[in-house]
Design a protein around this motif. Structure first.
Motif, short mmCIF file in Angstrom:
data_model
loop_
_atom_site.label_atom_id
_atom_site.label_comp_id
_atom_site.label_asym_id
_atom_site.label_seq_id
_atom_site.Cartn_x
_atom_site.Cartn_y
_atom_site.Cartn_z
N PRO A 43 -23.49 -8.82 -19.33
CA PRO A 43 -22.46 -8.59 -20.33
C PRO A 43 -21.99 -7.15 -20.43
O PRO A 43 -20.82 -6.88 -20.71
CB PRO A 43 -23.10 -9.03 -21.65
CG PRO A 43 -24.51 -9.33 -21.36
CD PRO A 43 -24.74 -9.31 -19.91
N ILE A 44 -22.89 -6.17 -20.19
CA ILE A 44 -22.53 -4.75 -20.40
C ILE A 44 -23.06 -3.90 -19.27
O ILE A 44 -24.22 -4.02 -18.86
CB ILE A 44 -23.10 -4.22 -21.74
CG1 ILE A 44 -22.58 -5.03 -22.92
CG2 ILE A 44 -22.73 -2.74 -21.92
CD1 ILE A 44 -23.23 -4.64 -24.23
N SER A 55 -13.74 0.90 -23.10
CA SER A 55 -14.34 -0.22 -22.36
C SER A 55 -13.26 -1.02 -21.66
O SER A 55 -12.08 -1.00 -22.06
CB SER A 55 -15.14 -1.12 -23.30
OG SER A 55 -14.30 -1.75 -24.24
N HIS A 57 -12.92 -4.94 -19.57
CA HIS A 57 -13.56 -6.21 -19.23
C HIS A 57 -13.07 -6.69 -17.87
O HIS A 57 -11.87 -6.91 -17.69
CB HIS A 57 -13.26 -7.26 -20.31
CG HIS A 57 -13.92 -6.94 -21.62
ND1 HIS A 57 -15.17 -7.43 -21.96
CD2 HIS A 57 -13.51 -6.18 -22.66
CE1 HIS A 57 -15.49 -6.99 -23.16
NE2 HIS A 57 -14.49 -6.24 -23.62
N SER A 61 -17.86 -8.98 -17.34
CA SER A 61 -18.69 -7.84 -17.73
C SER A 61 -17.84 -6.79 -18.42
O SER A 61 -16.66 -6.59 -18.08
CB SER A 61 -19.38 -7.21 -16.51
OG SER A 61 -20.24 -8.14 -15.88
N GLU A 62 -18.45 -6.13 -19.38
CA GLU A 62 -17.79 -5.03 -20.09
C GLU A 62 -18.26 -3.70 -19.50
O GLU A 62 -19.43 -3.35 -19.59
CB GLU A 62 -18.12 -5.08 -21.59
CG GLU A 62 -17.50 -3.92 -22.36
CD GLU A 62 -18.02 -3.83 -23.79
OE1 GLU A 62 -17.63 -2.88 -24.49
OE2 GLU A 62 -18.82 -4.70 -24.19
N ARG A 64 -18.33 0.08 -19.85
CA ARG A 64 -18.21 0.89 -21.05
C ARG A 64 -18.46 2.36 -20.75
O ARG A 64 -19.34 2.71 -19.96
CB ARG A 64 -19.23 0.40 -22.08
CG ARG A 64 -19.26 1.14 -23.38
CD ARG A 64 -20.39 0.63 -24.26
NE ARG A 64 -20.25 -0.78 -24.60
CZ ARG A 64 -21.12 -1.44 -25.36
NH1 ARG A 64 -22.21 -0.81 -25.82
NH2 ARG A 64 -20.93 -2.72 -25.64
#
Length: 342
Positions: A43-44, A55, A57, A61-62, A64
């Motif tokens: 996810p990150i 951030s 996307h 997935s983000e 950041r």
């Protein structure tokens, strides 16, 4: 001047932080790519720590950018133990595959090795900057004496062997030398010994003539607190002397010396280092200084003048009267000055 010194002292710290950040970033990048290869949820992926600044996307997935850009982290829920082991429905089936965890864990260190390899490759092809004085294999100054670890002075090994300022060191123990780093390595890493102790065979070129010298290095600690001692013979590297600043009240200012001038010779004798120049000035109070300015050679008559080695740096008052705190210097070098006697 203050800011220049501040930032110059800050650069090594920034370089360490940059290397630390890059190492962590590539480590986490290895985890991220491995997780994607195994089709796990990521996810990150964050560059830095702390509050999110920006951030994006992509592919579930983000990516950041966080406030403190020191390293980073990657979030892979499947690698964390589930809060309720009886209900793994919120995680992909691959959570239960041990090989996934091993593969993802190993890819972090592997990416560190890849990063180190390419960094070493870049340094190999582009090199690193030597200090200008270390690019030569000539002796800039032979110290007549050196201070031993016990505080006593002794004639330096180079001086006893007959080496002279300006000698070009061609080889040490048969190994060619092309710069002063080679000379340091040849002396400190030498293994030859005789009945007197460590010995180095040094070949030099002096006035076009090849000469051989046997030098007995002495072992000196790099600092009083240190335990490791290294071989040394008491020499300095060749230096090109370029004027960085001229004080308004100095003899150099009076004769017209300017910032950027390169000092070449004193009374026809080539200057090989700052220590060499100071030694020659001890032997004469006037002479002709040859310099190069904007590609033009100029001779300046100089009159050297002794000045106090130190001035008071702190003044304070006690019940016994005013005192001045001054750095300690050799009594032999003390020059009487009214500023020191107030």
């Amino acid at each position: 001047m203050f800011f220049a010194r501040f930032f110059s002292s800050l650069l090594p710290i920034l370089a360490v932080l940059l290397a630390f950040t890059a190492s962590i970033f590539f480590h986490e990048l290895g985890h991220f790519i491995a997780a994607k290869i195994r089709k796990l949820e990521v996810p990150i992926f964050s560059f830095g720590f702390g509050p999110r600044l920006f951030s994006l996307h992509i592919g579930g997935s983000e990516f950041r950018l966080s406030l403190f850009p020191l390293g980073g982290f990657v979030s892979i829920p499947q690698l964390s133990p589930p809060k309720n082991p009886e209900d793994p429905s919120n995680l992909p089936p691959s959570t239960r595959i041990f090989s996934d965890k091993v593969f993802i864990a190993l890819m972090g260190p592997i990416f560190n090795f890849i990063f180190a390899f390419f960094l070493a490759l870049a340094l190999f092809f582009y090199g690193v900057n030597f200090p200008p004085s270390f690019t030569h294999n000539s002796i800039g100054f032979v110290h007549p004496e050196i201070t031993l670890d016990n505080g006593n002075t002794s004639p330096s090994p180079a001086y006893l062997a007959g080496l002279q300022t300006g000698d070009q060191i061609c080889s040490i123990d048969g190994t060619p030398t092309s710069n002063f780093f080679d000379i340091i390595h040849g002396i400190t890493l030498g293994k030859n010994r005789d009945q007197l102790g460590p010995i180095s065979s040094i070949s030099v070129l002096r006035n076009g003539q090849s000469l051989e010298f046997s030098v007995h290095p002495v072992l000196l600690k790099q600092s009083p607190q240190g335990h490791d001692a290294f071989r040394t013979i008491g020499i300095e590297p060749y230096q090109e002397l370029i004027v960085a600043h001229v004080f308004d009240t100095s003899p150099a200012h009076c004769v017209g010396l300017k910032r950027g001038d390169q000092l070449l010779a004193l009374d026809g004798h080539k200057i090989f280092s700052l220590s060499h120049l100071l030694k020659m000035l001890e032997q004469r109070d006037h002479g002709t200084l040859s310099i190069q300015r904007s590609g033009e050679n100029i001779d300046l008559p100089i009159h050297a003048k002794k000045i106090p080695a130190t001035l008071p740096i702190i003044r304070f008052t006690t019940d016994h009267g005013p005192f001045e705190l001054v750095p300690v210097f050799d009594r032999r070098d003390r020059i009487e000055d009214p500023l020191l006697d107030r």
